[in-house]
Motif scaffolding. Structure first.
Motif, short mmCIF file in Angstrom:
data_model
loop_
_atom_site.label_atom_id
_atom_site.label_comp_id
_atom_site.label_asym_id
_atom_site.label_seq_id
_atom_site.Cartn_x
_atom_site.Cartn_y
_atom_site.Cartn_z
N ASP A 12 -5.75 0.81 -24.25
CA ASP A 12 -6.90 1.55 -24.90
C ASP A 12 -6.14 2.48 -25.77
O ASP A 12 -5.56 3.69 -25.28
CB ASP A 12 -7.91 2.09 -23.92
N PRO A 13 -6.12 2.56 -27.12
CA PRO A 13 -5.56 3.60 -27.98
C PRO A 13 -6.90 4.57 -28.02
O PRO A 13 -8.15 4.50 -28.30
CB PRO A 13 -5.65 2.97 -29.46
N TRP A 14 -6.10 6.13 -27.77
CA TRP A 14 -7.10 7.16 -27.72
C TRP A 14 -6.64 8.00 -28.86
O TRP A 14 -5.30 8.19 -29.24
CB TRP A 14 -6.80 8.07 -26.53
N ARG A 16 -2.59 7.87 -28.43
CA ARG A 16 -1.78 7.84 -27.41
C ARG A 16 -2.62 6.36 -26.89
O ARG A 16 -3.52 6.18 -26.94
CB ARG A 16 -2.29 8.91 -26.56
N ALA A 17 -1.69 5.44 -26.43
CA ALA A 17 -2.09 4.38 -25.76
C ALA A 17 -1.99 4.20 -24.21
O ALA A 17 -0.72 4.41 -23.87
CB ALA A 17 -1.06 3.02 -26.52
N LEU A 18 -3.12 4.10 -23.63
CA LEU A 18 -2.94 4.09 -22.02
C LEU A 18 -3.21 2.56 -21.75
O LEU A 18 -4.09 1.87 -22.32
CB LEU A 18 -4.38 4.83 -21.69
N TYR A 26 2.52 5.99 -20.54
CA TYR A 26 1.60 5.65 -21.74
C TYR A 26 2.52 5.79 -22.95
O TYR A 26 3.82 6.12 -22.78
CB TYR A 26 0.61 6.86 -21.81
N ALA A 27 2.04 5.26 -24.07
CA ALA A 27 2.64 5.30 -25.16
C ALA A 27 2.19 6.01 -26.37
O ALA A 27 1.16 6.21 -26.50
CB ALA A 27 2.65 3.90 -25.69
#
Length: 642
Positions: A138-140, A157-159, A179-180
């Protein structure tokens, strides 16, 4: 039944699929766009108010599109106004230092990019997760927190989450502690943040009918049938229903938009609203730990409510004699996207509208209430939001948001609890959070020039005129400047706000008006100097009133994505302009305060939040008197003597 509309019958008709194609072709030809350009949004460039209000059927129409483009090559943002009528780009402006909203294809590409990253693969392997097909990302939106990597980059931020089967609840097994950070322009993983290994929660959280066990067997069919069809008629995007006329549109950012709402009274069309829509929605989380402490989604400005609309299904999302409308948008590559059944229109019974029994004579009069419903539903990551506009026979208008979907979850160590959220399943944590909705209403009560009043109820002092101490009365104050109209609800004074036309009076000689009747509400708990409140300062108060300005459309400013703040409603209101007896815009915040609970898992029962605009002296008497009695369904009468 879905309605496909191509004929342009009014200057506020949304862009058709053909007009979107023309706009893209004009931009590519006139501006010689290369492969780095992405179409963030293309919507109708709404004509000036005076043009719309003076328009008569058959008048020539000038069709224009407002476009936002992003160049992935240099990371720059551009705004264009395209004349579809003449085939020309009439405005092309570079907007430096901003990031437009995150596009749907960027989210999909981000997921695949993160799953291919060697450092991410190694981090997952350390957790015993080797099947990348089971990893979901999920990209935030990144917000703005003063970190070096935010400057000059388009980031998210990718969770990540893990599924043991295709039927698992995606959010049942979050991969916490990992996370990324991703650059969307370069489509490059900037870094992997690997803080700790947290065991995956043990339960799959499956909520499908096949997984939850025996289903209730005593739910009998409930059908809503209108054998003679609905009571409304539709021409293009204009609805005529009983005494209401409602024009509507659909916008990639705002979703459902109301235009030129009026009510027929004493043989004349009386305007109430020129335009009303969701201006912004903000979802701040109360978890102070990384990375959830940066979860402050601006769902409209950072993603686009319209772009994320659901195709609706008869019998599931909507019940009754339904009319559907499709929506058309352009994706980032310039392909036309059609969302089937994006908008739902129908009627609902709403219980008793009014009733009285004369106990002396036994005479009974009762009328049932009916409302017109215009709605859409959007999925933003884990949450679903239903947006509903209701129109009632008594002249009231209600806006309601229905919140459902799945909580944002975190995996936590066994036998651990935190005060800023609750366990909703073993080792599965859901942070407390809030949902704020800012609704922008361009008022037009019997005409453009309106004023806004605040009404507070006060207790009378005890004395000869109030011997038993029970007296109270309302005190009305009319706002003159913007600074006076930055206000909050107050239960102690039963405070409400009234919108009046001082030049139009009712039979009693009072200015006609509508009042805002508030429902559930809340305050944000973030500090005023927090990164969130620097960007969403408009959340500090429930009400703002500004003079109409065509450029002031969104409470968070035009480009909230990664914006540091200093733009938008709170900033505009500092000009302290005149708001008395002029063309005014009302901005209302309503907030849902969500303290999480186990009953919200694995899918959240719908929560409701709303407000209502009620006529106050707009009519000379109840406008619902002429609603006909209902036909009785059994022995007896709905209108009778006992």
């Amino acid at each position: 039944m879905s309605i496909h509309i191509e004929a342009i019958t009014h200057p506020l008709e949304p862009l058709t699929a053909g007009e979107l194609e023309q706009t893209i072709a004009i931009l590519k030809r006139e501006m010689e766009l290369d492969e780095y350009y992405r179409f963030t949004s293309i919507n109708l460039y709404e004509p000036a108010k005076e043009i719309v209000l003076q328009y008569k059927s058959g008048d020539p129409l000038e069709r224009e599109a407002f476009c936002v483009l992003l160049n992935n090559g240099d990371g720059q943002t551009y705004e264009a106004i395209v004349s579809i009528s003449t085939g020309k780009v009439i405005s092309w402006v570079h907007v430096p230092g901003v990031q437009p909203s995150i596009m749907v294809d960027e989210m999909m590409l981000c997921q695949e990019l993160v799953k291919r990253d060697p450092d991410m693969i190694q981090a997952l392997e350390r957790r015993g997760l080797t099947d990348m097909e089971r990893i979901m990302v999920d990209p935030w939106s990144a917000g703005h927190f003063g970190h070096a990597e935010e400057e000059g980059r388009r980031i998210v931020r990718a969770l990540s989450y893990y599924r043991t089967s295709e039927f698992d609840n995606l959010y049942a097994r979050p991969i916490s502690g990992l996370y990324a950070l991703v650059d969307l322009n370069q489509m490059k993983v900037l870094k992997i943040v690997d803080r700790e290994i947290v065991p995956l929660p043990p339960l799959d959280g499956n909520y499908t009918a096949d997984a939850v066990g025996p289903l209730r067997n005593d739910v009998r069919p409930l059908d809503i049938v209108q054998p003679q069809g609905p009571s409304f008629t539709v021409k293009g995007h204009e609805i005529s229903w009983q005494k209401w006329k409602v024009r509507f549109g659909f916008h990639s950012r705002e979703g459902l938009v109301l235009h030129t709402v009026s009510y027929r009274d004493q043989e004349r069309e009386r305007p109430i609203l020129y335009r009303a829509s969701l201006s912004e929605m903000v979802v701040p989380y109360g978890d102070p730990t990384e990375p959830v402490n940066r979860n402050n989604a601006f769902d409209a400005g950072e993603y686009g409510i319209g772009m994320l609309a659901n195709p609706l299904e008869l019998g599931c999302d909507c019940l009754g004699e339904i009319r559907y409308f499709d929506a058309h948008f352009a994706d980032s590559l310039g392909n036309i996207v059609q969302i089937n059944n994006a908008i739902c229109l129908h009627e609902e019974d709403f219980g008793i509208g009014w009733k009285h029994t004369d106990w002396r004579t036994g005479h009974v009069e009762v009328r049932r209430s009916r409302r017109l419903v215009l709605s859409s539903i959007s999925t933003v990551g884990n949450y679903e939001y239903g947006f509903f506009w209701y129109f009632y026979q008594d002249g009231s208008i209600q806006f309601e948001v229905k919140l459902t979907g799945i909580l944002h979850t975190e995996a936590i160590q066994p036998d651990t609890r935190y005060p800023y959220g609750n366990l909703i399943a073993p080792q599965l944590f859901a942070a407390h959070h809030q949902h704020f909705f800012n609704i922008r209403m361009d008022m037009m009560i019997d005409g453009i020039n309106n004023s806004v009043c605040e009404v507070n109820t006060v207790s009378m002092d005890k004395g000869p005129d109030n011997p038993y101490g029970n007296g109270f009365y309302p005190v009305t104050t009319t706002f003159k400047k913007e600074s006076e109209a930055i206000r909050d609800l107050d239960l102690r004074t039963a405070r409400y706000w009234k919108f009046i036309n001082p030049h139009s009076t009712n039979a009693l000689g009072d200015p006609v008006g509508y009042k805002l009747f508030a429902g559930e509400n809340a305050y944000p708990y973030a500090h005023d100097d927090s990164p969130l409140m620097k960007r969403a300062g408009f959340l500090k108060h429930h009400l703002y009133v500004t003079p109409f300005d065509r450029e002031e459309r969104y409470a968070s400013g035009r480009y909230p994505n990664q914006h540091p703040g200093g733009d938008g409603l709170e900033h505009w209101a500092k000009a302290d302009r005149n708001i008395e007896n002029t063309d005014v815009v009302v901005w209302y915040n309503m907030g849902h305060h969500h303290i999480t609970r186990p009953e919200d898992w694995p899918v959240m029962p719908t929560a409701y939040i709303s407000f209502t605009l009620k006529p106050v002296g707009f009519f000379d008497r109840s406008p619902a008197l002429d609603v006909p009695p209902s036909a009785p369904k059994a022995h007896g009468h709905c209108q009778h003597h006992q």
